[in-house]
Enzyme design. Sequence first.
Site: not given
Length: 229
Positions: A151, A101-104
Amino acid sequence: MADPIRIVMPLYDGVTHLDFTGPHQFFARAPDVETIVASVGAKPVRGDGLVFAGLADLETVERCDVLCVPGGGGCTAAMADRAFMDAVRRLAAGARYITSVCTGSLILGAAGLLKGKRATCHWAWRDMLKEFGAIPDPARIVRDGNIITGGGVTAGIDFALVVIAELFDAEAAQAVQLILEYAPAPPFASGRPETAPQAVLEAVNAKNAAAMPARWAGVRKAAAALSQA
């Protein structure tokens, strides 16, 4: 009886807590799922003013069916943490699904898991995926083979429903959605740069600009280390 599906969420200091608490809430209501939240050495983790304790020791978690890596401001430091990254690579090697998720997704990239793969990220940092040979995709949820990426932040909830549907079926995902009354109706249409008022977008970009140099430096350092591995 078959063992429950095991989802492992590796945490680090500076994680954005909704990146993992959002999906975790949905996974917790899915049938036959065991979700393990872990950190290196089982140390408490700080994220956006909250401290998460009672975590599993990431280095002793033997396996998972789904690896789910959340993002956050601390993601570049996590990329430089050898014990953390070794655990991510080890767990990913045996996982049915590798997710973020996200910048993961930047962490997945730094682990060498996204080369040639389409992936998404928070809109502000999405282009950084190119440093790891990934193909940035602006979609809210992106699937490429067994890799599923979400995202920015709140996309983790939609992402979780996609994962639940993949693990079980659409009906199971819809039941969880109904149980948690997930029927988003935001009061503003400013959740994406394409729809946000120009003044709001400029203000957020100006705020992000302060973090850009350090984030780019961390990403490029991780990409350079990956190329030498």
